[in-house]
Enzyme design. Structure first.
Site, PDB file in Angstrom:
ATOM      1  N   ASP A  88       0.810  -1.210   0.000  1.00 62.05           N
ATOM      2  CA  ASP A  88       0.000   0.000   0.000  1.00 62.05           C
ATOM      3  C   ASP A  88       0.849   1.268   0.000  1.00 62.05           C
ATOM      4  O   ASP A  88       2.029   1.249   0.374  1.00 62.05           O
ATOM      5  CB  ASP A  88      -0.897   0.036   1.242  1.00 62.05           C
ATOM      6  CG  ASP A  88      -2.055  -0.941   1.168  1.00 62.05           C
ATOM      7  OD1 ASP A  88      -2.069  -1.781   0.240  1.00 62.05           O
ATOM      8  OD2 ASP A  88      -2.932  -0.890   2.047  1.00 62.05           O
ATOM      9  N   HIS A 121       3.781  -2.107   3.086  1.00 63.60           N
ATOM     10  CA  HIS A 121       3.802  -0.775   2.477  1.00 63.60           C
ATOM     11  C   HIS A 121       5.113  -0.615   1.714  1.00 63.60           C
ATOM     12  O   HIS A 121       6.185  -0.881   2.276  1.00 63.60           O
ATOM     13  CB  HIS A 121       3.676   0.322   3.540  1.00 63.60           C
ATOM     14  CG  HIS A 121       2.369   0.292   4.281  1.00 63.60           C
ATOM     15  ND1 HIS A 121       2.136  -0.578   5.331  1.00 63.60           N
ATOM     16  CD2 HIS A 121       1.223   0.998   4.112  1.00 63.60           C
ATOM     17  CE1 HIS A 121       0.909  -0.405   5.787  1.00 63.60           C
ATOM     18  NE2 HIS A 121       0.330   0.549   5.063  1.00 63.60           N
TER      19      HIS A 121
END
Length: 929
Positions: A276, A434
């Protein structure tokens, strides 16, 4: 650079550094103006009032950033022990505060990078380095800001800016070392350390958190930010339901049974990787390299604001992030929608939800996205209205069931352990990472290595369902630094024998070997025992072998042990006709080997008693009579590094046989055997380019090379107790200085010998017989029993990724340059630049090879490219000046020298250059190399 604080805070404290700086990973896109090889201009002057205003502004921004950083630490401390509902609430708020922290970082960096803020930026650096009212661990909150400053100030192409960039880089280097030290500290329950530029005290992390809790409490932080907190129901981990399900044909990918995708529907031992908040200018590409190594697909949920903009007319305007997204697609992965601004969409008006999702969709389509339309709500915060809104855009929500918490956890190994632990419990999962954090890049190989070794499969998402890869990929070598827990060594060199003939080079051989172990291969100095001359008595050698290596509390199962001996060896023939070999201590007599020397059977007993999984004995002496020996190591397979970790390895290499004499007149004051060994350990014995040198590869390089140029035949084999394991040296990625006239080279004789060694070693390696596997070579060398043996070593090249491959090509070029093999060095540097076109160090090095060959104009062109890539490289400016001067362009030479003198005012050539620049003449002209 980081400096010792000039004053102490009012209350006594024990400051330390803590790697929580990783909480502050940046998503900034750094842009710079077109660079020029001309002398950087001075920064525009600012008035005293402007300086004071800018300094106050940066001071306020830094204080606000640090306050938020501290609140996040207090909020997240001990969150794992909270009740599930409160834990989800704390995590969601923590992540929101983290994204606010990123914005504050960006604002602080942008303000500090304004050309008129020079004095204010210098004051900010001073404060980061030495503000007495801050705890030492606080300073790590600014690590990523420092990275922005180092890059941005270099790009500004101003001399004063470049100086500040160098200062920021020195701070970053110090903080990086401190972070590594803290990782070890956490592993060993908070030890202590001290680092170079600032007087660091010993302080446990728990002490630091306790001090922060005196300033903030979790309850106060939750109350202060209550307006930002999502409703608990919006964070529910299970799929949302609605009174009326959406039509199945309204979503991309065909018919679906559920509104959201969770990891519980994956087959057993299957994982889907998701990332993400990207794309990121640096870390996304590094993650792509890692995924390629493990043949693992992934879904990248990207933010619209990182991809570009959408105009008032609704048309997408791709930015720098769009190019990264295209590389994600080209690598075979999916890109998906993570909203535009990473806002709390469960509190948005539905029209705002639609705008965020639709604008990001336009940018994803512009990047070339195809296939299923997936959406992930920031923080996982959504409600039925928001879900219906994104479904109307033909998007499907994908959640996760394994959260790495890489945004809040500063320790890569801790991140990896959390992910592996959750997957072990659930036996399947969609994992949330991430791609905007350096620590995620470090943690990912640890996770994938273990998953591949344990037989997990990697899944992707296509046509509304999970698609699982058929074959389980073979895991690549473990991540750097993960091969051994600890390394131990005993290094012995004896010149000044009492009764035996004195030697000339054995002590120097031992000293060079110790230096290589510590400086190149990461052996801790206190784990390396060096015994030379009078210290190397029989009693001391046996004490070191038995007490140090036989101590199970000191030497563990996952360790390695290395023993090097340079001195006399001897052989005694027994009445039975069997021969026994000995190494000769400094105090041994000539006539009683069995009493005064150390027999090979004693070394074999030591080897069997060592707890460590791998041990390697290298004996730079000639003898025979090892007696009890066995075959060599098990042939390498595609999963060598992983399977090797489970095998005991006891190996030995000797310099020659009983009737031979060690050639003690090699280059650099070494024996030929040890000098060849050191050359091999510099990387020449890495036959397949995987960054690892096994004992077998070492023997396959050294033995034929030494045998061809000296009257001695090295022997190699495994000792009793070995189970086919291989001792492994892991080659570091070197941080070598740029090539310049100060870099030493071998003399002509040594250079010629190095070339002969390579030729002889290559000639001694023959392709393995058909059916033995591709990419393998066979070397015939002596076994420890004196008989010929066929040694197999793989030469199938391993792809480590472009960045690592470029660094290794550059390192190879440096070694070839030192050997004066300019054609090969030039080719290696060109290869490095093909892999990494913006590799400033390789550009400088290629230019210097051309300079040494008298191609001054071509050299100047590469030096100019180097300073265009990185204007803070002082040696590249020096080299550029030299090249311009030799090419006859004195004006441009003076300009380059001027920049060099400003960047390196203490360099050894300063006086020479200043004399010529003040009075240009043939008498003062700098001499060509």
């Amino acid at each position: 650079m980081l400096r010792p604080p000039t004053a102490r805070p009012p209350a006594p404290r024990r400051p330390t550094w803590r790697s929580v700086a990783s909480l502050l990973a940046a998503t900034l896109w750094l842009t710079g103006c077109q660079k020029s090889a001309e002398v950087p201009a001075a920064l525009p002057a600012a008035s005293a009032q402007q300086d004071a205003t800018a300094t106050a502004q940066l001071r306020g921004q830094a204080d606000a950033l640090l306050s938020l950083h501290r609140q996040i630490i207090v909020l997240m401390d001990g969150e794992a022990a909270l009740a599930p509902a409160q834990r989800r609430e704390v995590q969601a708020l923590g992540q929101q505060l983290f994204h606010e922290l990123l914005q504050r970082q960006q604002a602080l960096a942008e303000a500090a990078l304004k050309p008129e803020a020079l004095e204010a930026t210098a004051a900010l650096l001073t404060r980061i380095e030495s503000e007495p009212s801050w705890f030492d661990a606080d300073r790590l909150a600014f690590k990523e800001v420092l990275e922005q400053l180092a890059t941005g100030l270099r790009a500004a192409q101003t001399l004063d800016g470049i100086k500040l960039a160098r200062r920021a880089q020195e701070d970053i280097d110090t903080l990086g070392e401190v972070q590594k030290a803290y990782e070890q500290e956490l592993k060993e329950v908070f030890g202590g350390f001290a680092k170079r530029s600032i007087e660091l005290k010993r302080e446990k992390w728990s002490d630091y958190v306790a001090k922060l809790k005196a300033l903030h409490t979790r309850e106060a932080v939750l109350q202060q930010h209550s307006a930002q907190r999502p409703a608990a129901a919006d964070l529910a981990p299970e799929p949302l339901t609605a009174s009326a399900p959406s039509p199945s044909n309204g979503l991309r990918g065909g018919a679906v049974k559920e509104r959201e995708v969770f990891g519980d529907k994956l087959p057993p031992k299957t994982v889907l990787l998701t990332f993400d908040d990207g794309p990121h200018a640096r870390y996304t590409d590094e993650i792509l390299d890692i995924l390629k190594r493990y043949q693992a697909p992934a879904v990248f949920f990207q933010l619209g604001q990182n991809l570009g903009k959408v105009g008032a007319d609704g048309r997408p305007v791709p930015g720098q992030g769009s190019a990264v997204a295209k590389r994600v697609l080209a690598a075979g992965h999916q890109i998906a929608n993570h909203s535009f601004t990473h806002g709390l969409m469960s509190k948005f008006e539905l029209v705002k939800v639609k705008e965020e999702a639709a604008n990001t969709e336009a940018l994803l389509d512009a990047a070339g996205r195809n296939g299923d339309g997936l959406f992930r709500f920031p923080y996982g915060a959504r409600n039925s209205g928001a879900l219906s809104t994104i479904e109307a855009l033909k998007l499907r929500s994908m959640m996760w069931n394994v959260d790495s918490l890489d945004w809040s956890d500063p320790i890569p190994k801790s991140i990896a352990a959390r992910v592996l632990g959750e997957l072990d419990k659930q036996q399947r999962g969609i994992v949330l990472f991430h791609d905007i954090h350096a620590r995620t890049v470090q943690a990912l190989p640890l996770v994938l290595d273990q998953l591949a070794a344990d037989g997990w499969r990697f899944a992707s998402w296509k046509d509304g369902q999970f698609v699982v890869a058929g074959d389980r990929p073979a895991p690549p070598p473990p991540a750097p630094g993960e091969l051994y827990r600890e390394s131990h060594a005993l290094v012995i060199g004896i010149n000044g024998y009492t009764a035996w003939p004195k030697l000339a080079h054995a002590v120097r051989d031992a000293q060079a070997m110790r230096e290589a172990l510590v400086a190149r291969f990461g052996f801790r100095p206190d784990n390396v025992t060096l015994l030379t001359d009078a210290e190397a008595t029989r009693a001391n050698i046996l004490k070191a072998l038995n007490e140090r290596f036989g101590d199970a509390k000191r030497v563990k199962r996952d360790d390695r042990v290395f023993v090097f001996f340079a001195g006399h060896g001897s052989t005694r023939r027994l009445p039975s006709g069997r021969e026994v070999g000995y190494i000769v201590p400094v105090d041994a007599g000539l006539n009683d080997l069995q009493t005064d020397a150390i027999a090979m059977p004693q070394l074999q007993e030591v080897a069997e008693a060592i707890t460590a999984k791998h041990a390697l004995f290298i004996i730079d002496a000639c003898y025979s009579g090892l007696g009890l020996t066995r075959a060599g190591s098990v042939a390498a397979d595609s999963n060598f590094a992983r399977t090797n970790a489970r095998r005991i390895g006891r190996q030995m290499m000797t310099a020659g046989g009983a009737d031979q004499q060690v050639a003690d007149d090699g280059p650099g004051g070494h024996s030929v055997f040890t000098w060849t060994l050191l050359q091999a350990l510099n990387g020449k014995a890495d036959l397949n380019g995987d960054g690892l040198i096994t004992a077998t590869e070492l023997a396959a390089y050294v033995a034929p090379a030494v045998a061809a140029i000296a009257r001695q035949t090295p022997a190699f084999g495994s000792l009793p107790g070995s189970e086919g394991g291989e001792f492994v040296f892991e080659l570091p990625l070197l941080s070598e200085p740029a090539l310049s006239g100060a870099v030493a080279q071998l003399d002509d004789q040594a250079s010629q010998l190095a070339a002969k060694l390579d030729e002889a070693s290559t000639a001694g390696r023959q392709a393995s017989p058909a059916g033995s596997g591709s990419g393998a070579v066979q070397v015939t060398i002596k076994g420890l029993d004196g008989k010929d043996q066929a040694l197999a070593a793989t030469t199938a090249r391993v792809d480590p990724g472009a960045r690592v491959a470029a660094q290794r090509a550059n390192d190879r070029g440096l070694q070839l340059y030192r050997e004066r093999r300019y054609d090969e060095a030039q080719a290696a540097f060109k290869e490095s630049l093909q892999l990494q076109p913006q590799f400033a160090l390789a550009a400088n090095n290629l230019g210097f090879v051309l300079y040494r060959r008298g191609q001054f104009a071509e050299a100047a062109g590469w030096f100019e490219r180097a300073v265009e890539m990185d204007a803070s490289r002082s040696l590249a400016w020096l080299n550029l000046g030299d090249a311009r001067l030799q090419a006859g362009d004195e004006a441009k030479a003076q300009a380059a020298y001027k920049t060099f003198l400003a960047l390196a005012p203490k360099h050894a050539r300063v006086a020479e250059l200043q004399a010529w620049m003040a009075n240009p003449s043939d008498a003062t002209r700098p001499k060509a190399l």
